[in-house]
Scaffold this motif. Sequence first.
Motif, PDB file in Angstrom:
ATOM      1  N   ARG A  37       0.866  -1.181   0.000  1.00 43.03           N
ATOM      2  CA  ARG A  37       0.000   0.000   0.000  1.00 43.03           C
ATOM      3  C   ARG A  37       0.899   1.225   0.000  1.00 43.03           C
ATOM      4  NH1 ARG A  37      -3.503  -0.056   5.022  1.00 43.03           N
ATOM      5  NH2 ARG A  37      -4.479   1.705   3.967  1.00 43.03           N
ATOM      6  N   LYS A  38       1.338   1.624  -1.171  1.00 45.09           N
ATOM      7  CA  LYS A  38       2.317   2.698  -1.279  1.00 45.09           C
ATOM      8  C   LYS A  38       1.782   4.031  -0.772  1.00 45.09           C
ATOM      9  CE  LYS A  38       4.856   0.638  -5.118  1.00 45.09           C
ATOM     10  NZ  LYS A  38       5.365   0.826  -6.487  1.00 45.09           N
ATOM     11  N   ASN A  39       0.466   4.203  -0.768  1.00 43.23           N
ATOM     12  CA  ASN A  39      -0.117   5.466  -0.347  1.00 43.23           C
ATOM     13  C   ASN A  39      -0.490   5.484   1.132  1.00 43.23           C
ATOM     14  OD1 ASN A  39       0.043   6.568  -2.954  1.00 43.23           O
ATOM     15  ND2 ASN A  39      -1.892   5.592  -3.554  1.00 43.23           N
ATOM     16  N   ALA A  40      -0.238   4.359   1.829  1.00 45.25           N
ATOM     17  CA  ALA A  40      -0.602   4.303   3.244  1.00 45.25           C
ATOM     18  C   ALA A  40       0.329   5.194   4.065  1.00 45.25           C
ATOM     19  CB  ALA A  40      -0.521   2.872   3.759  1.00 45.25           C
ATOM     20  N   GLN A  41      -0.246   5.873   5.072  1.00 40.27           N
ATOM     21  CA  GLN A  41       0.561   6.686   5.959  1.00 40.27           C
ATOM     22  C   GLN A  41       1.261   5.814   6.993  1.00 40.27           C
ATOM     23  OE1 GLN A  41      -2.057   9.611   7.704  1.00 40.27           O
ATOM     24  NE2 GLN A  41      -1.368  11.181   6.271  1.00 40.27           N
ATOM     25  N   PRO A  42       2.495   6.146   7.366  1.00 48.84           N
ATOM     26  CA  PRO A  42       3.136   5.422   8.462  1.00 48.84           C
ATOM     27  C   PRO A  42       2.310   5.549   9.745  1.00 48.84           C
ATOM     28  CG  PRO A  42       4.716   6.819   7.299  1.00 48.84           C
ATOM     29  CD  PRO A  42       3.355   7.190   6.782  1.00 48.84           C
ATOM     30  N   ILE A  43       2.343   4.518  10.558  1.00 48.95           N
ATOM     31  CA  ILE A  43       1.591   4.545  11.804  1.00 48.95           C
ATOM     32  C   ILE A  43       2.074   5.701  12.670  1.00 48.95           C
ATOM     33  CG2 ILE A  43       1.175   3.301  13.972  1.00 48.95           C
ATOM     34  CD1 ILE A  43       1.288   0.721  12.378  1.00 48.95           C
ATOM     35  N   GLY A  44       1.126   6.456  13.194  1.00 50.26           N
ATOM     36  CA  GLY A  44       1.461   7.555  14.094  1.00 50.26           C
ATOM     37  C   GLY A  44       1.785   8.862  13.422  1.00 50.26           C
ATOM     38  N   LEU A  45       1.818   8.902  12.083  1.00 50.38           N
ATOM     39  CA  LEU A  45       2.193  10.137  11.396  1.00 50.38           C
ATOM     40  C   LEU A  45       1.203  11.273  11.659  1.00 50.38           C
ATOM     41  CD1 LEU A  45       4.008  11.754   9.548  1.00 50.38           C
ATOM     42  CD2 LEU A  45       2.805  10.766   7.579  1.00 50.38           C
ATOM     43  N   PRO A  46      -0.126  11.060  11.610  1.00 53.50           N
ATOM     44  CA  PRO A  46      -1.036  12.176  11.873  1.00 53.50           C
ATOM     45  C   PRO A  46      -0.833  12.809  13.249  1.00 53.50           C
ATOM     46  CG  PRO A  46      -2.224  10.354  10.856  1.00 53.50           C
ATOM     47  CD  PRO A  46      -0.865   9.842  11.191  1.00 53.50           C
ATOM     48  N   VAL A  47      -0.487  11.987  14.239  1.00 51.57           N
ATOM     49  CA  VAL A  47      -0.220  12.521  15.574  1.00 51.57           C
ATOM     50  C   VAL A  47       1.004  13.421  15.550  1.00 51.57           C
ATOM     51  CG1 VAL A  47       0.522  11.897  17.908  1.00 51.57           C
ATOM     52  CG2 VAL A  47      -1.342  10.650  16.812  1.00 51.57           C
ATOM     53  N   ARG A  48       2.078  12.983  14.876  1.00 51.95           N
ATOM     54  CA  ARG A  48       3.303  13.797  14.824  1.00 51.95           C
ATOM     55  C   ARG A  48       3.097  15.053  13.981  1.00 51.95           C
ATOM     56  NH1 ARG A  48       3.168   8.790  16.952  1.00 51.95           N
ATOM     57  NH2 ARG A  48       4.844   8.628  18.485  1.00 51.95           N
ATOM     58  N   GLN A  49       2.316  14.938  12.936  1.00 50.91           N
ATOM     59  CA  GLN A  49       2.014  16.133  12.133  1.00 50.91           C
ATOM     60  C   GLN A  49       1.279  17.171  12.969  1.00 50.91           C
ATOM     61  OE1 GLN A  49      -0.115  14.113   8.976  1.00 50.91           O
ATOM     62  NE2 GLN A  49       1.579  14.401   7.521  1.00 50.91           N
ATOM     63  N   ALA A  50       0.325  16.706  13.771  1.00 51.74           N
ATOM     64  CA  ALA A  50      -0.432  17.618  14.624  1.00 51.74           C
ATOM     65  C   ALA A  50       0.470  18.229  15.696  1.00 51.74           C
ATOM     66  CB  ALA A  50      -1.603  16.884  15.270  1.00 51.74           C
ATOM     67  N   ALA A  51       1.340  17.412  16.286  1.00 55.78           N
ATOM     68  CA  ALA A  51       2.254  17.934  17.307  1.00 55.78           C
ATOM     69  C   ALA A  51       3.197  18.979  16.730  1.00 55.78           C
ATOM     70  CB  ALA A  51       3.041  16.791  17.932  1.00 55.78           C
ATOM     71  N   LEU A  52       3.685  18.721  15.504  1.00 58.72           N
ATOM     72  CA  LEU A  52       4.564  19.685  14.846  1.00 58.72           C
ATOM     73  C   LEU A  52       3.834  20.994  14.582  1.00 58.72           C
ATOM     74  CD1 LEU A  52       7.251  20.380  13.518  1.00 58.72           C
ATOM     75  CD2 LEU A  52       6.413  19.314  11.406  1.00 58.72           C
ATOM     76  N   GLN A  53       2.606  20.913  14.096  1.00 58.99           N
ATOM     77  CA  GLN A  53       1.815  22.126  13.863  1.00 58.99           C
ATOM     78  C   GLN A  53       1.588  22.888  15.158  1.00 58.99           C
ATOM     79  OE1 GLN A  53      -1.822  21.532  11.524  1.00 58.99           O
ATOM     80  NE2 GLN A  53      -0.912  19.676  10.677  1.00 58.99           N
ATOM     81  N   LEU A  54       1.330  22.155  16.224  1.00 58.06           N
ATOM     82  CA  LEU A  54       1.078  22.782  17.518  1.00 58.06           C
ATOM     83  C   LEU A  54       2.327  23.510  18.019  1.00 58.06           C
ATOM     84  CD1 LEU A  54      -1.119  23.091  19.648  1.00 58.06           C
ATOM     85  CD2 LEU A  54      -0.355  20.948  20.671  1.00 58.06           C
ATOM     86  N   LEU A  55       3.469  22.874  17.910  1.00 59.29           N
ATOM     87  CA  LEU A  55       4.709  23.498  18.355  1.00 59.29           C
ATOM     88  C   LEU A  55       5.058  24.721  17.515  1.00 59.29           C
ATOM     89  CD1 LEU A  55       6.755  20.268  19.056  1.00 59.29           C
ATOM     90  CD2 LEU A  55       6.111  21.997  20.748  1.00 59.29           C
ATOM     91  N   GLU A  56       4.812  24.636  16.233  1.00 56.99           N
ATOM     92  CA  GLU A  56       5.081  25.795  15.375  1.00 56.99           C
ATOM     93  C   GLU A  56       4.143  26.950  15.700  1.00 56.99           C
ATOM     94  OE1 GLU A  56       4.846  24.026  11.497  1.00 56.99           O
ATOM     95  OE2 GLU A  56       7.028  23.744  11.383  1.00 56.99           O
ATOM     96  N   ALA A  57       2.897  26.637  16.040  1.00 59.50           N
ATOM     97  CA  ALA A  57       1.944  27.687  16.414  1.00 59.50           C
ATOM     98  C   ALA A  57       2.393  28.407  17.679  1.00 59.50           C
ATOM     99  CB  ALA A  57       0.547  27.097  16.602  1.00 59.50           C
ATOM    100  N   VAL A  58       2.954  27.647  18.626  1.00 60.92           N
ATOM    101  CA  VAL A  58       3.403  28.238  19.893  1.00 60.92           C
ATOM    102  C   VAL A  58       4.738  28.949  19.728  1.00 60.92           C
ATOM    103  CG1 VAL A  58       4.171  27.717  22.232  1.00 60.92           C
ATOM    104  CG2 VAL A  58       2.134  26.596  21.323  1.00 60.92           C
ATOM    105  N   LEU A  59       5.744  28.250  19.184  1.00 56.35           N
ATOM    106  CA  LEU A  59       7.102  28.768  19.171  1.00 56.35           C
ATOM    107  C   LEU A  59       7.369  29.760  18.052  1.00 56.35           C
ATOM    108  CD1 LEU A  59       9.011  25.464  20.038  1.00 56.35           C
ATOM    109  CD2 LEU A  59       8.485  27.373  21.557  1.00 56.35           C
ATOM    110  N   ARG A  60       6.654  29.648  16.944  1.00 58.20           N
ATOM    111  CA  ARG A  60       6.875  30.583  15.840  1.00 58.20           C
ATOM    112  C   ARG A  60       5.857  31.715  15.819  1.00 58.20           C
ATOM    113  NH1 ARG A  60       8.336  26.943  10.459  1.00 58.20           N
ATOM    114  NH2 ARG A  60      10.283  26.037  11.243  1.00 58.20           N
ATOM    115  N   GLN A  61       4.600  31.370  16.112  1.00 55.11           N
ATOM    116  CA  GLN A  61       3.546  32.376  15.996  1.00 55.11           C
ATOM    117  C   GLN A  61       3.153  32.989  17.337  1.00 55.11           C
ATOM    118  OE1 GLN A  61       0.228  30.886  13.513  1.00 55.11           O
ATOM    119  NE2 GLN A  61       1.585  29.205  12.917  1.00 55.11           N
ATOM    120  N   GLY A  62       3.618  32.401  18.441  1.00 53.69           N
ATOM    121  CA  GLY A  62       3.307  32.950  19.749  1.00 53.69           C
ATOM    122  C   GLY A  62       1.876  32.750  20.185  1.00 53.69           C
ATOM    123  N   LEU A  63       1.214  31.701  19.710  1.00 55.39           N
ATOM    124  CA  LEU A  63      -0.182  31.457  20.041  1.00 55.39           C
ATOM    125  C   LEU A  63      -0.295  30.561  21.267  1.00 55.39           C
ATOM    126  CD1 LEU A  63      -1.593  30.783  16.445  1.00 55.39           C
ATOM    127  CD2 LEU A  63      -1.746  32.901  17.770  1.00 55.39           C
TER     128      LEU A  63
END
Length: 467
Positions: A37-63
């Motif tokens: 399944r070449k298009n399958a996401q690695p297990i846990g990727l959506p969680v890490r993507q969300a965590a990365l977005q959250l950290l960028e919102a705090v550390l880069r945007q000051g939210l």
Amino acid sequence: MNNLRPSRPKRKDSRTEARPSNEGRASASSMKRNPQRKNAQPIGLPVRQAALQLLEAVLRQGLPLEQVIGRITQGLKQNADRALVHALAAAVLRWCHDLDDLIDSATAKPLAPDVKARMVLRMALAQKLVLKQPAHVAIATVLPLVDGGPRRLVHGVYGTLDRREGVALAEYPTLPDETAYRWEKAWGDPMLAAAERALAQQAPVDLTLKDPEQTALWQEKLGGESLFSGHIRLPEDHPPIAELPGYEEGAWWVQDISASLAARLLGKGDNRSILDLCAAPGGKTMQLASQGWQVTAVDIAAKRLTRLHDNLKRMGLTANVVTSDLADFKPKEEVDAILLDAPCSASGIFRRHPDVLYRVSSHIIADMAEQQKKLLDRASTWVKEGGKLVYAVCSLEPEEGEAVIRDFLASHPDYQIDSVEKSSLPEGLSPSPEGWLRILPENLAIKGGNDGFFIAYFTRYTKKEAK
């Protein structure tokens, strides 16, 4: 990061806070893409993507983390996944300074503070060293975040640290430089050390009882510890809040012990009128209502007031709830008391919300202090002669506490400080010589800690009566 203070010696103790995760026990093969399944996401990727977005919102945007986490995690269906996003982001924020020191020790040249590679490495190291996930899981789950980018760099730096003997975090996190500089200047090194100890652990859960006379009963039912009448501190291994005895029948609500004092020390209301300004989410409103005050709760945030309505209903309490900006609000008549829990930097709640350590700056503190002075001045005109005014902020900044009150007293001769009685406080807390209450991280450290707070009580006199 720029050093705004002399660096402190690194601690050698390797104890860290552990946040075990079932996901962390997955096998190495489960972290790989399924070749069928070449298009399958690695297990846990959506969680890490969300965590990365959250950290960028705090550390880069000051939210604020709590402001954006709902939107960022709305695509995650499992509560456990949303909880892991929060745990991972919080781990990075608590240990960010120390994680960066490790990363910089493994690169020929320091990575820029805001590059994606540094953020992803922080996440990988936090998973391994703080959340205690297996080393291969920690790196495999974040590498897809840099596909098509600095994947080799991230893998190489992490591998260097993973192979290095004795790599660990210190016993306590290092505070961000600007925060440490401010707090050391204001309160001294003992406070700074206490703050770092507090940052290393999850804040305990405190409950305020609707009926303080039932403290012994609920202490036994909940298996917690009472630091004074009307308070229960839950054990670390407590069940989910909504499953605890007393939740459904409205016997208590969650409220940090520091936050509970502003309303508690006002005593019984005896049907007198009080304004609870900036009231949401409503802990102090419920306290005042349970103490017999006729409460009008005012806040600008309609969504948060919905939560207040729900809590009042669960508790079987009543209050008049008003959605309004305080700049526009004015009561129909003077009231017997006012509790102003003013908007502030919220630096005192850093244990539960470590993002404040990166969002709060001297500029923000100064702006908040000016706003607090205006709100306090406006509210002071609504109190009857002989009435009470309470000012409170969940801040560790003297500019938002002591300085505001000194300015207020200098310009309002009809108000005088009511000294807080030590006998009415939990053991470990004491009023200042001036009579107000400054709560620092070390005050209740032996019992599990507390939020930072500042509280001052006033009585309004006629100018002739005022001394």
